[in-house]
Design an enzyme around this catalytic site. Structure first.
Site, PDB file in Angstrom:
ATOM      1  N   ASP A  66     -14.914   9.902 -13.480  1.00 30.15           N
ATOM      2  CA  ASP A  66     -15.999   8.930 -13.378  1.00 30.15           C
ATOM      3  C   ASP A  66     -16.047   7.668 -12.290  1.00 30.15           C
ATOM      4  O   ASP A  66     -16.816   7.710 -11.330  1.00 30.15           O
ATOM      5  CB  ASP A  66     -16.077   7.699 -14.360  1.00 30.15           C
ATOM      6  CG  ASP A  66     -15.179   7.030 -14.354  1.00 30.15           C
ATOM      7  OD1 ASP A  66     -13.356   7.270 -13.869  1.00 30.15           O
ATOM      8  OD2 ASP A  66     -15.051   5.809 -15.572  1.00 30.15           O
ATOM      9  N   CYS A 126       4.280   3.546  -9.867  1.00 31.00           N
ATOM     10  CA  CYS A 126       2.864   3.949  -9.502  1.00 31.00           C
ATOM     11  C   CYS A 126       2.441   5.423  -9.543  1.00 31.00           C
ATOM     12  O   CYS A 126       0.371   5.267  -9.298  1.00 31.00           O
ATOM     13  CB  CYS A 126       2.885   3.142  -8.558  1.00 31.00           C
ATOM     14  SG  CYS A 126       2.961   3.403  -6.933  1.00 31.00           S
ATOM     15  N   CYS A 161      -0.811  -0.815  -2.640  1.00 32.67           N
ATOM     16  CA  CYS A 161       0.021  -0.821  -2.434  1.00 32.67           C
ATOM     17  C   CYS A 161       1.221  -1.763  -2.208  1.00 32.67           C
ATOM     18  O   CYS A 161       2.230  -2.014  -3.253  1.00 32.67           O
ATOM     19  CB  CYS A 161       0.835  -0.067  -1.213  1.00 32.67           C
ATOM     20  SG  CYS A 161       1.986   0.642  -1.114  1.00 32.67           S
TER      21      CYS A 161
END
Length: 385
Positions: free
Chosen positions: A279, A329, A350
């Site tokens: 999406d 992450c 980041c």
């Protein structure tokens, strides 16, 4: 390998015009046809094809149908009554559930009755207290939507409908982490998901739009609410990033694609039957076909989609590969990777992620140790009294 789909029964159509919405602009892909307004609602043929194929997917795992928009309630209750009928026709003994992600402004007693009767989980978008929420979540006239969202939550509570709250982290609420968290916690049933608003703007000195959260704001927001959560709310309030982080410390599968090594086997189904890679990647480049002409298994298992899924890890710059917090992450979502790095680009957020993951690591490791020893993670709160 099972796959999952986000379905958009009315495409980008919405009764709100949230400033930061990335999906309204997709309307140009679905110009109004001569078939009239019903052409903007998923047809019965597409709907049945989709539901049938989901139940034909391999295995016997439960099927979760996720309905998003735009504003999916614009499809109307009769549409979802048909959804339930078709699901019951094809389900057999296979368990299934429905989730509707809504802005909450159209919820009334009829919707409350319907969702309670069919045990539909609601995801409700709410960015914080009124003055914060109404900064960007406005209607077509520029009026805030807060009061209507709160009325919608009242409807869900009245009818006993389970719901989660989804909040964006944007330039309006990011400077007020505890105020935002405390308010959302009070309105929730214990489950909170925060999604950062990041939209690249090469003409801006910050590199992003004015409503986007900066990496520093993002990190400070999560550090502040984490400290509150780890002192008082572990085991009672479930914040998606905190669950994912603890899971990564335990080497458990991540609960959300952002923190997985590669993108999962998912796709997006538009009201037209067109299927896209994700999406966040709805464009002709990432169109995989149409459900009336190709199967979901064929489209989501194609070479193009496999390459798309794997680019998450394959395109990581060396700086990320050498980073101590990569395990947590995983580079986050590829849509946010536009910050220059040696041999590629890295995630715009980041620095914020690094700040949060390094800050939370000591207590996350302790919680992981508690869980491994068969104890409860919430015991961590005793050491913060």
């Amino acid at each position: 390998m099972p796959y999952s789909i986000i379905a958009k029964p009315v495409g980008p159509r919405c009764n709100l015009r949230c400033t930061y919405c990335y999906y309204l602009e997709k309307d140009v892909l679905f110009a109004e046809s001569s078939a009239g307004p019903n052409s903007r609602i998923m047809s019965g043929e597409i709907l049945e094809n989709y539901i049938r194929q989901m139940f034909e997917s391999p295995g016997n795992h439960p099927i979760e149908f996720v309905w998003q928009g735009g504003e999916p309630l614009l499809a109307g209750i009769p549409f979802y009554e048909n959804v339930i009928r078709i699901q019951c026709r094809y389900a057999g003994t296979r368990p299934f559930s429905n989730v509707i992600q809504t802005n909450g402004t159209l919820l009334d007693d009829e919707w409350g009755n319907f969702m309670a009767r069919h045990r539909i989980l609601a995801g409700v978008s709410l960015d914080g207290p009124e003055e914060i929420h109404d900064t960007y979540r406005v209607d077509t006239q520029g009026n805030g939507s807060f009061k209507r969202v709160m009325n919608g939550l009242d409807v869900l509570r009245k009818h006993g409908v389970d719901y989660n709250i989804l909040a964006t982290i944007n330039s309006a609420n990011a400077p007020h982490p505890l105020k935002t968290y405390q308010f959302l916690k009070d309105q929730s049933q214990g489950f909170l998901q925060f999604v950062p608003v990041v939209k690249e703007d090469k003409n801006s000195s910050s590199g992003v739009t004015p409503w986007s959260v900066t990496a520093q704001q993002f990190g400070e927001f999560y550090v502040a609410i984490y400290d509150e959560w780890v002192r008082n709310d572990v085991g009672n309030i479930f914040v998606q990033l905190f669950d994912a982080t603890l899971g990564n410390h335990l080497n458990a599968p991540p609960p959300v694609c952002y923190y997985a090594e590669n993108c999962p086997k998912t796709g997006l189904l538009e009201h037209t039957g067109d299927v896209y890679a994700c999406d966040h990647f709805v464009s002709l480049e990432f169109k995989r076909g149409n459900i009336l002409r190709q199967s979901l298994a064929e489209m989501l298992g194609s070479e193009e989609q496999t390459a798309f899924r794997c680019m998450k890890s394959e395109l990581l710059p060396q700086e990320c590969r050498d980073c101590s917090i990569l395990f947590a992450c995983k580079g986050e979502c590829p849509k946010n990777r536009f910050l220059p790095a040696e041999n590629g680009t890295k995630n715009y957020l980041c620095a914020g992620y690094k700040s949060f993951f390094e800050h939370s690591a000591p207590t996350m490791r302790k919680m992981a140790g508690l869980v491994r020893s068969g104890r409860l993670a919430q015991e961590i709160m005793k050491s913060h009294l």
